[in-house]
Motif scaffolding. Structure first.
Motif, PDB file in Angstrom:
ATOM      1  N   SER B   7       0.838  -1.213   0.000  1.00 59.02           N
ATOM      2  CA  SER B   7       0.000   0.000   0.000  1.00 59.02           C
ATOM      3  C   SER B   7       0.863   1.249   0.000  1.00 59.02           C
ATOM      4  O   SER B   7       0.510   2.272  -0.584  1.00 59.02           O
ATOM      5  CB  SER B   7      -0.947   0.005   1.202  1.00 59.02           C
ATOM      6  OG  SER B   7      -0.289   0.417   2.375  1.00 59.02           O
ATOM      7  N   ARG B   8       2.012   1.180   0.657  1.00 61.67           N
ATOM      8  CA  ARG B   8       2.931   2.320   0.725  1.00 61.67           C
ATOM      9  C   ARG B   8       3.450   2.685  -0.662  1.00 61.67           C
ATOM     10  O   ARG B   8       3.828   3.818  -0.917  1.00 61.67           O
ATOM     11  CB  ARG B   8       4.097   1.944   1.632  1.00 61.67           C
ATOM     12  CG  ARG B   8       4.750   3.077   2.346  1.00 61.67           C
ATOM     13  CD  ARG B   8       5.485   2.592   3.568  1.00 61.67           C
ATOM     14  NE  ARG B   8       6.449   1.557   3.281  1.00 61.67           N
ATOM     15  CZ  ARG B   8       6.748   0.561   4.122  1.00 61.67           C
ATOM     16  NH1 ARG B   8       6.157   0.462   5.284  1.00 61.67           N
ATOM     17  NH2 ARG B   8       7.633  -0.348   3.788  1.00 61.67           N
ATOM     18  N   LEU B   9       3.521   1.687  -1.552  1.00 63.79           N
ATOM     19  CA  LEU B   9       3.975   1.959  -2.923  1.00 63.79           C
ATOM     20  C   LEU B   9       2.792   2.202  -3.856  1.00 63.79           C
ATOM     21  O   LEU B   9       2.967   2.263  -5.076  1.00 63.79           O
ATOM     22  CB  LEU B   9       4.837   0.803  -3.434  1.00 63.79           C
ATOM     23  CG  LEU B   9       6.134   0.554  -2.650  1.00 63.79           C
ATOM     24  CD1 LEU B   9       6.898  -0.623  -3.250  1.00 63.79           C
ATOM     25  CD2 LEU B   9       7.019   1.794  -2.636  1.00 63.79           C
ATOM     26  N   GLY B  10       1.590   2.303  -3.285  1.00 61.52           N
ATOM     27  CA  GLY B  10       0.425   2.602  -4.113  1.00 61.52           C
ATOM     28  C   GLY B  10      -0.247   1.376  -4.707  1.00 61.52           C
ATOM     29  O   GLY B  10      -1.164   1.504  -5.508  1.00 61.52           O
TER      30      GLY B  10
END
Lengths: 339, 339
Positions: B7-10
């Motif tokens: 999620s941190r990388l989208g």
């Protein structure tokens, strides 16, 4: 990022958000997609959680009235009431004996003329409510700009702010727990471009006395509001001392650097506060530069992904738009030094 | 933690997991709760994702057969085949010229007797498959323990491993990208209690030559398997050099320290690898001790939450059980030093 921080402490989150497919819904246990006016949905939400928090300060009063009876809302109403209205906020800060830019309420041409007499130019006319990232603002270089500026406000109650001569802007990310304890992160130095935060650099250029001042005034604001949660306090550094620019009753873009270089970042700090946990102490073990990725900055992601000192945080927003915050990059410069 | 890193990388994640209410489902876009034998659910899963990865190596072959046709599975089949079976794994490692504990296959009393002649005691009898955290193992202090040890295996194909005289255990968390590039995190030093990892400390006690050795042999293993993703390689440090204890084709408990002190942690590194992104370089900017919170260690959470040097990671598992990994605490000791 709040939802992720909550999951790291073993909590589950339910997101209430009118929009479909919002980034938080991708990392939450449940997403209630409904309007702030949907009382059934609000009731369902309030009954399914132990505590309610937010990262958007313009929640309608009617929704808060309903939710407050179902679960504690943290930070509380007073913080929202004060920060939703620039005029109320400035009056509150002045009342605490803190320095702000000179300000005066503006409702029409007559009150703008009076405000200009008192404050002069250059100055900025801002809507009292719903402004962010430079929106709802008009600069007045001379009194002749009055008519255009007033038209820009489209009849909304506004406030005229005098121009502050400052060398740079810093912000303090401060937190207060349910037990009244306060913890601050080290102040970061902010650079804006086109009214939008561009970078935050740690450590900020501040003397030891200024650093102490910044932390003390943040503590004063939190205590006065009986605040629970994380707050962003933006400060201008001037020859005469620190001037409070604005406060935000939520995790703050200028605190994103804490994800690298702190044992407990601002998101976890906020979750700890609203959950009644002990706060992290805000200690910093690395120098960091946070850079926002705005609109077409996303084209730089392949290069940033290759940079060994960079931690990337992309928000999973469906569409790139000019001026839209799409993510941020935290660059670790080295072990923590003194600014 | 993989889902959060994605999620941190989208990226969005879909979790396939037979159990209800698994921790990953709390931070994922979707949870498909179905058995590994449910072909419709597997097909739905495979068709809804761009790439498939796992953090559990005992996925049935039939499920992999079906999924492989729908989306790339990374790490690939060869890594799973080798690591699912201790005997195959040891043969693979020996075939690469790496040192392992002496080993021999055991299927019955006769082969155990032959293995004991060859390897002697003290030694350990382990099931070839499905062992973890000390489960499916029996120690032999003398040949008289043979009968009891064999009974413990309950007829499962097993392997007898000779005892290795080692001073300490380290592990290398290594990654390989789709382009064949390899990056290793600094080796950590592991301490086990009751067959379960208790702490990992960075830096590990290793000479410069040993550190280089550890990294080179990890690279050799990854390349031989044409591996894509993160792998944990456990090594015994002995007077005669490094002995490979075992490999795990996934993010590894002994790599949890990377969440504090690295720009890219092992979870993001794995997501980068399987998504075809450039790898982080594994650089470390802090000394860290990772401590697992097992069973009743959860009673210490209030104290750990107050410790300014500790980052807590709790897994949100519904029930505390003795021997169950409930979370971990990363303690930052200071800026990165050389071990």
């Amino acid at each position: 990022m709040l939802s992720v921080a909550a999951s790291r402490l073993g909590f589950r989150t339910v997101i209430f958000e009118p929009g479909a497919d919002c980034p938080a819904s991708h990392v939450a246990d449940r997403h209630i997609q409904a309007a702030y006016s949907d009382e059934d949905a609000l009731r369902d939400f309030g009954q399914s959680v132990d505590v309610i928090t937010y990262e958007f300060e313009n929640i309608p009063t009617s929704a808060l009235d309903l939710l407050e009876d179902l679960a504690p809302v943290r930070p509380g109403r007073e913080a929202l009431r004060v920060s939703q209205d620039r005029m109320t906020e400035k009056e509150f800060l002045s009342g605490l004996g803190l320095t702000t830019a000179p300000f005066a309420a503006v409702d029409d041409a007559a009150s703008l003329a009076r405000a200009l007499d008192q404050i002069g130019t250059p100055s900025i006319l801002k809507t009292r409510r719903f402004g962010y990232d430079g929106k709802g603002q008009a600069r007045l270089r001379s009194p002749e700009d009055a008519e255009t500026a007033l038209a820009d406000m489209a009849g909304a109650p506004s406030v005229l702010e005098g121009f502050v001569e400052f060398s740079h802007e810093v912000s303090v990310i401060a937190a207060r727990g349910t037990d009244g304890s306060v913890a601050c992160f080290d102040p970061g130095e902010n650079v804006h471009k086109d009214g939008i935060l561009s970078t935050t650099t740690l450590p900020a250029r501040l003397s030891t006395a200024q650093r102490t001042d910044a932390v003390l005034l943040a503590g004063r604001i939190l205590n006065a509001l009986d605040y629970v949660g994380v707050m962003g306090v933006e400060l201008f550094v001037t020859a005469k001392g620190l001037v409070v620019n604005e406060i935000a009753p939520r995790v703050h873009n200028s605190g994103h650097w804490t994800q690298q270089g702190c044992s407990v970042d601002q998101f976890e700090q906020h979750i700890r506060a609203v959950a009644g946990w002990p706060l992290g102490d805000g200690g910093r073990y690395a120098d960091v530069v946070m850079e926002n990725l705005i609109g077409e900055d996303m084209d730089r992601v392949p290069d940033l992904a290759r940079d060994p000192a960079v931690s990337l945080h992309l928000y999973g927003k469906a569409e790139v738009k000019p001026g839209r915050k799409m993510g941020h990059a935290n660059r670790v410069i080295g072990p923590a030094s003194r600014g």
